[in-house]
Design a protein around this motif. Structure first.
Motif, PDB file in Angstrom:
ATOM      1  N   THR A 546       0.340  -1.068   0.112  1.00  0.00           N
ATOM      2  CA  THR A 546       0.134  -0.429  -0.238  1.00  0.00           C
ATOM      3  C   THR A 546       1.000   1.191   0.121  1.00  0.00           C
ATOM      4  N   TYR A 612       7.144   3.268   3.173  1.00  0.00           N
ATOM      5  CA  TYR A 612       6.871   2.907   2.056  1.00  0.00           C
ATOM      6  C   TYR A 612       7.424   2.844   0.392  1.00  0.00           C
ATOM      7  N   LYS A 614       6.614   1.514  -3.629  1.00  0.00           N
ATOM      8  CA  LYS A 614       5.541   0.345  -3.888  1.00  0.00           C
ATOM      9  C   LYS A 614       6.310   0.189  -5.405  1.00  0.00           C
TER      10      LYS A 614
END
Length: 1451
Positions: A546, A612, A614
């Motif tokens: 996420t 995070y 991605k």
């Protein structure tokens, strides 16, 4: 069919009995029971045959044994029925008589048929293996006798074996299977431990009472690696234990048979067949013992092999996931040690394991039988044995203590050697070799002192070992005879006891070995368990799934550290990177730029916050990590080849020009750690790997620092920048280069682990913070800020690119913790590495070649582009000259004496036993023997003499061995210190180090004991034969065929096993080098997600090694069975001839010859083993000798022509049409150079890379010798004087600052020529005084290996201090400015200008601004002088120099 027929025969018998019953004769019940049982049995046998056929069993052991027993049992009635019929003159029961003989014929044919193996069933799967192991399809008998190995033995005898001749592994031996089984067991242990922990934590106590019993708190349970191993390998161990048990019991049958044989000889009326039967039984018993013992060894050794494989695999998998804090605790070398040394220990322990229960069993059985024979007087002998155990133990403990000390010394010697080899160029330039030679020699002295003590101890322990059995026999017999005058010593008692004592000797000797082995292995077990229980990286610390939309990377309030116990490096970071952005991370040295990249990769430990990331990641580390593979494999990194994308990648990363220069194009093999590439090339390959991976996010940790500035520009434009290949991707670039910042989308400025400011370039400049101030100070003129202005046409660009191809910058980096770790030298304990032969180039040091060595033109390398010639595993037999070399090193007289002493010892031993035999034959008068005291006295003195002679020979061997070790090492060191630089450039330092570690270790500790044992065993075997021949002269007839068979087998075996051993050592080093490579590049492997592939590669390498190991184990078993068979024949014939000649033989002589024969098997087996050991170990002498004969450089001092005092006075340097090449067969690097530099001139040397700048300085120091022409310094031809006279009068500040581990004082002045004040003065001038005086140790500050605990800039300053101390008239600067920030660089330049005002200074410049005020500038181009004038004139002339100055923004 046979089974059915047999079944019919027995039913016929049964029905015949019923027929009798019906007709009124009542047959005995046996006639019903026997056919019924036999019939059912045969039916079962038939079914079993069918069942096994269907299962695809090609040869059944059960059936062979069954038929064999059937035949054996049928032989007795076979004989008695015939005898009965002959006695009665008719056949009383014709029907049963006939059926029995039909039955016998059928059983016999069934036995014969079952010995052949059947064809595999039609439905069996197709075997696709190109070279399957014949064991799988071998018959039962073939497996028992290892006959299936014979083909390889013959092949190995015809020609040396190669790797392709080895059979594939059995499925259950492959790493894949074995490692998986152990891993599952270990995971289970870990789960149990974790469960236990939680139970304890939750106070989930079982019950109060238990707690009281267990003494309060239940302690947290550690996962036990031992249990995991037992679960995995227990069953195999059990099978082997059964074999061991049978063998141990069988070993006690022969002494009993011997006593029956002696009784038989003493009793003239006994029937002769009785004697033959005993002889036959002895033979059968020995054969069974041999077969079972070899099966036992086979199982146990294969188990050991699997154990090692499993441990290696488990450690490898673990090493890929350990955290950085674990890596900091243990160096790469230590982890490699777990794999090489500790895993090997388990393999070595395996054969001893069963002794734990077998030794006590054997000892108690032996004592029981001795008691039966001699009564309580046995206890005297046993007591002596028990007393000797602690004595042996004490000696062993002392030996271990010596060994530990010796290992320490050896480690330090190897570490020093490794440093000398990495810094050999510096030693040569400074003429420091003698000082370092002395250091090595002094360590070696200490080593040899310990070695001598240890070998003397060995001699004493061998004296005890030889005397023990003798003393025990003597004391036991003495007590037995003295206790009671009626105790008569006859042959049976004496020789049976002697045989039993010989059996007793083995477990007692082995026990001490077992104890020390277990002690060592338990240490290894602890280390492995500790390593396997270490923390692993948390896969969850970076969220991959996420992320807030629109972003590629976000960090929320992240705080990171390298280890839990260290303060956080980065704190409260908040960073957002949008998709497709180009972000720069800048900041001073050590502010945490690389750490930030590591944090994004999940390599750091996260204390708080969220990260995070991605998408897939590609990572370019600051220190390029290059595999030992081809260049193409390095770029593809496990992905499929897409030619178009590959070509694009090479062009973008400016690698096309390099491929033309490299000998094999993109198939060039790159040495370990990229040794045959320049720093720039390594970095660009590392970058190409990232570009080719086509990931979503690129984390680039300062990839531009290692390349020259114009190449950096090319790469930025073509790859990283807004117009580059990666334009649409997200890029995070750590950089020091100011010129690229304007093109960034976003800039993050770090200071002390925090984001001090962030924003776009214009925004930051307006903000007027520290960043803006720095830019204004250091950015060049305005026009530089818009790089478009200086873009030149593409043609020129090409020329520029080639320049960096060989760029001389090393990748020296900020000392942030991780790089600091990565740089840790790869083989911290090379000495304990057990790589016997090395694979291609065990390069240990980060050694960089000079600019032109790197372009190794195709003339010299093989077409396939391997730089370093593989070291060949020696082929064929060892030359006699090697043995002769070793004998000379030991001393001829010493060797002769040793042989004579050994002969004397054998003679004494035979004498003692013949005396014993005569004693037992002495007539008994009134139930007692008369002159027992005389008999005992002579026996004792002969025994003592034997012991003394052994001890003397062992002492002599010790002296000789140490002498040989000293002289061989001295010669090796002497030669290596005088080898020319080119030798070190073409030979990987690992290969040289291996000579100093592994081979010297063999010469020190292995060779002499091996020779000692070999001599002992040889004379032992000879004396056995002599004794048997003298007692039964007929035996001489059998000796020749037996000896022929023995020699024949031995020749086959030695040829094959020697080659297998070599293959094994050659295939072992790739496992460890691949492993250390993996550990160093773990972060890269993880970033690209290639962990599984690397595990598979490791498995494949281990399997290759296992193939030769497995074949080697089988070859030993193959030999064992055959040699022991020869020994068994000796026993058979000795007994056989004793029976035939019993009329003329006394029981004493028979006892003597047979008890000797029973020992001979062991001796013969050992002899072959020792011969092949000696052959594989004497190679060490050959390899060391090879390196003592390599060519050396010119003499250090030429006595006849030494330069005058105070030379050079003016410092005038003159080249007269001077040409030079790197090595014979290569092109000239400098061509007809003629120039003159006057005393005190300052000359800058510039030119594209590969123009010969560095070569010119190397010629001045005569690192390279002239091809033609000469160099004069103050009108003295440098070629006429000794190298040290020349080099000690010149000073160089080399490009890569190399320091040695030791004090700072030693690094500045190894000879101690300068005073304390001089040193402080030099440190003051090189701006190091504040740093050094702040250290508590001052000048005695300890530098670590390679100076790792100083930053690169500081190391460079230490080199400057060295130059200031020497203060010679000529100074050469090979600038290494890539490593230093701009401020330090200014300091150095200022010092040089003031301190070396009157000296001649030659500077190789990379930054032109440093030489703009020099008297003249020399521009070299392709080894010739292009321009030579003052800088201002050259700029006015608008030539090459002008172009370079324009690039640098100086014109």
């Amino acid at each position: 069919a046979l089974g059915v027929l047999l079944w019919c025969v027995s039913w016929a018998d049964l029905f015949y009995s019923f027929h009798d019953l019906v007709h009124g004769w009542a047959p005995a019940p046996i006639f019903f029971v026997t056919p019924l049982v036999v019939g059912i049995t045969m039916l079962l046998a038939t079914l079993l045959i069918q069942h096994e056929r269907l299962r695809g069993v090609q040869s059944s052991g059960v059936l062979i044994i069954f038929w064999f027993l059937c035949v054996l049992c049928a032989i007795v009635p076979f004989r008695s029925k015939i005898l009965l019929a002959m006695a009665e003159g008719r056949v009383s029961d014709p029907f049963r008589f006939t059926t029995f003989y039909i039955y016998f014929a059928l059983v016999l044919s069934a036995l014969i048929l079952s010995c052949f193996r059947e064809k595999p069933p039609f439905f069996s799967p197709k075997n696709v293996d190109p070279n399957p192991c014949p064991e799988a399809s071998a018959g039962f008998l073939s497996r028992l006798s290892f006959w299936w190995f014979t083909n390889m033995a013959i092949l190995g005898y015809r020609r040396p074996l190669e790797e392709k001749d080895l059979w594939s592994l059995n499925e259950e031996d492959t790493s894949q299977m074995v490692v998986q089984r152990l891993l599952e067991a270990w995971k289970k242990q870990q789960r149990q431990a974790a469960r236990h922990k939680t139970e304890v934590a939750f106070g989930n106590k079982v019950s109060g009472e238990d707690d009281v019993l267990l003494g309060g708190q239940a302690r947290p349970q550690e996962p036990s690696f031992l249990k995991a191993m037992v679960v995995t390998f227990g069953p195999t161990l059990l099978i082997s234990s059964c074999f061991n048990l049978i063998q141990d019991l069988l070993s006690f049958v022969n002494p009993q048979l011997l006593s029956i044989l002696i009784k038989f000889i003493s009793n003239p009326s006994a029937p002769t067949w009785w004697g033959f039967m005993v002889a036959g039984l002895m033979f059968v018993c020995s054969v069974m013992q041999t077969v079972i013992l070899n099966q036992y060894y086979y199982y146990i050794f294969v188990m050991g092999l699997r154990l090692r494989t499993a441990i290696i695999g488990v450690i490898y998998k673990k090493a890929l996931v350990i955290t950085n804090s674990v890596k900091r605790e243990s160096t790469v070398g230590e982890i490699v040690n777990l794999m090489s040394v500790d895993a090997q220990r388990f393999m070595d322990l395996a054969p001893y394991l069963n002794l734990l229960w077998a030794a006590p069993l054997q000892i108690s059985l032996a004592i029981y039988f001795l008691w039966q024979n001699l009564g309580p007087s046995v206890l005297a002998g046993v007591a002596l044995l028990v007393l000797l155990i602690p004595l042996n133990g004490a000696v062993a403990m002392k030996l271990r203590a010596f060994q530990v000390e010796q290992m320490k010394l050896k480690d330090s010697r190897i570490k020093l050697m490794s440093e000398i080899l990495s810094g050999i160029k510096v030693l040569k330039l400074y003429a420091w070799e003698p000082s370092f030679s002395e250091q090595v020699e002094s360590i070696r002295q200490g080593e040899l002192r310990l070695l001598r003590k240890a070998t003397y101890l060995h001699a004493i322990s061998s004296f005890i070992w030889i005397c023990t059995p003798f003393l025990v026999t003597l004391i036991t017999l003495g007590v037995y005879v003295s206790v009671d005058r009626k105790n008569v010593l006859d042959a049976e008692k004496a020789f049976v006891s002697l045989t039993l004592f010989n059996i007793l000797k083995v477990p007692l000797n082995m026990l001490s070995q077992l104890i020390s082995n277990i002690a060592q292995t338990s240490v290894s077990l602890k280390r492995i368990q500790h390593f396997l229980s270490q923390d692993e990286l948390d896969n969850e610390c970076v969220e991959r799934k996420t992320i807030p939309p629109g972003y590629a990377i976000t960090v929320d309030n992240g705080t990171f550290t390298w280890a839990q116990d260290l303060p956080p490096i980065l704190h409260s970071l908040d960073i957002q990177v949008t998709k497709g952005a180009l972000v720069a991370v800048v900041g001073p040295v050590g502010c945490g730029k690389s750490s930030l990249v590591s944090a994004l990769l999940g390599e750091m430990e996260k204390l708080e916050g969220k990260v995070y990331v991605k998408g897939s990641v590609a990572y370019v580390p600051q220190q390029a990590w290059i595999q030992n593979a081809t260049l193409q494999e390095n770029v593809l990194f496990g992905q499929a080849l897409d030619p178009k994308r590959y070509q694009q990648t090479l062009e973008a990363c400016a690698l096309v020009a390099d491929l033309e220069v490299l000998p094999g194009g993109d198939q060039t093999e790159i040495g370990e750690k990229g040794i045959n590439l320049s720093g720039g090339q390594r970095q660009r390959i590392s970058l190409a790997r990232a570009v080719y991976s086509d990931a979503d996010i690129f984390l680039l940790d300062d990839p531009l620092s290692a390349v020259d500035s114009h190449v950096a520009k090319h790469i930025f434009d073509q790859v990283i920048g807004p117009e580059g290949v990666l334009a649409r991707k997200t890029r995070v670039l750590v950089t020091h280069g100011i010129s690229f910042l304007p093109q960034m989308d976003f800039i993050i400025v770090l200071a002390d682990g925090q984001v001090s400011e962030a924003g776009s370039y214009p925004a930051l400049l307006q903000h007027n913070g520290p960043f803006a101030e720095f830019i204004r100070n250091y950015a060049p003129d305005e026009d530089e800020r818009h790089p478009e202005a200086t873009l030149e046409d593409a043609g020129d660009e090409e020329v520029l690119l080639i320049e960096d191809t060989l760029s001389n910058h090393t990748d020296l980096t900020d000392n942030e913790p991780i790089t600091y770790e990565v740089q840790k030298q790869f083989m911290r304990q090379m000495s304990t590495m057990s790589s016997e032969g090395e694979g291609p180039g065990w390069s240990v040091s980060r050694r960089r070649l000079g600019p032109a060595e790197k372009v190794t033109p195709p003339t010299e390398t093989k077409a396939n582009g391997t730089l370093i010639q593989e070291e060949k595993a020696e082929m064929g037999t060892i030359k006699m000259s090697v043995f002769w070399d070793y004998t000379k090193a030991m001393g001829l007289c010493t060797m002769l004496f040793i042989c004579l002493l050994n002969m004397g010892q054998s003679a004494a031993s035979i004498g003692a036993n013949i005396w014993l035999s005569a004693w037992t034959n002495e007539a008994v008068v009134d139930g007692q023997q008369n002159n027992t005291t005389l008999r005992l006295g002579v026996y004792a003195s002969l025994g003592m003499l034997q012991g003394l002679l052994v001890m003397l020979s062992a002492f002599l061997m010790a002296v000789g061995g140490v002498q040989a070790a000293r002289s061989l090492h001295q010669a090796l060191l002497h030669n290596k210190m005088r080898s020319p630089q080119s030798f070190f450039d073409t030979t990987p330092s690992g290969r040289i180090l291996n000579r100093f570690s592994k081979d010297i270790y063999v010469i020190d500790e292995v060779l002499a004991p091996t020779i000692q044992v070999l001599l002992g065993v040889f004379f032992n075997s000879v004396s056995t034969l002599v004794v048997i021949v003298t007692s039964t002269p007929v035996f001489a007839v059998v000796i020749l065929p037996l000896a022929a068979l023995y020699i024949y087998v031995q020749r086959f075996y030695v040829a094959t096993s020697r080659q297998l051993k070599r293959l094994e050592s050659v295939s072992r080093s790739p496992i460890y080098s691949h492993f250390s490579e993996t550990v160093t590049g773990a972060s890269v492997i993880r970033a690209y997600g290639r962990t599984q592939d690397f595990v598979a590669i490791s498995h494949a390498k281990v399997d290759i090694n296992q193939k030769s190991c497995y074949a080697y184990i089988i070859s030993n078993r193959w030999l064992g069975i055959r040699v022991e068979f020869v020994g068994t024949c000796v026993v058979l014939f000795a007994a056989f001839f004793a029976v035939t000649g019993r009329s003329s033989l006394s029981p004493g002589l028979v006892g003597l010859s047979v008890s000797y024969a029973l020992q001979v098997t062991f001796a013969l087996n050992w002899m072959v083993r020792m011969m092949s050991d000696l052959e594989s170990n004497i190679v060490a002498v050959e390899r060391v000798k090879e390196y003592t004969k390599t060519e050396t450089e010119a003499p250090w001092v030429v006595e006849g022509s030494r330069p005058p005092e105070g030379w050079p006075l003016h410092g005038k340097v003159e080249f007269r049409n001077y040409s030079v090449r790197y090595r014979p067969g290569l092109d000239l690097v400098l061509k007809n150079l003629s120039l003159c530099v006057h005393g005190g001139e300052k000359v800058g040397i510039v030119g594209r890379t590969g123009a010969g700048k560095s070569s010119m300085t190397l010629c001045l120091f005569r690192i390279l010798e002239a091809a033609e022409g000469e160099i004069l310094i103050d009108s003295l031809n440098v070629a006429d004087i000794g190298l040290h006279d020349l080099r000690s009068q010149l000073t160089i500040i080399p490009q890569d600052p190399i320091l040695f581990s030791g004090t700072l004082r030693m690094n500045l002045d190894p000879y101690g020529n300068y005073s304390e004040e001089d040193m402080w003065q030099a440190l003051e001038l090189s701006h190091l005084r504040t740093f050094v005086s702040s250290q508590p140790a001052g000048l005695d500050f300890q530098c670590s290996e390679g100076g790792e605990n100083l930053s690169v800039g500081q190391r460079q300053l230490v080199c400057l201090a060295r130059a200031l101390l020497r203060k010679s008239r000529i100074l050469v600067l090979d600038e290494a400015t890539a490593a230093i920030d701009l401020e330090t660089d200014d300091l150095i330049q200022a010092t040089i200008r003031t301190q070396f005002e009157t000296c001649t200074v030659l500077t190789i410049a990379h930054r032109l601004n440093t030489i703009m005020d020099y008297t003249r500038v020399l521009v070299l181009d392709k080894g010739t002088i292009a321009e030579f004038d003052s800088p201002t004139n050259l700029i006015a002339a608008r030539g090459i120099f002008y172009g370079m100055a324009k690039d640098a923004g100086l014109a």
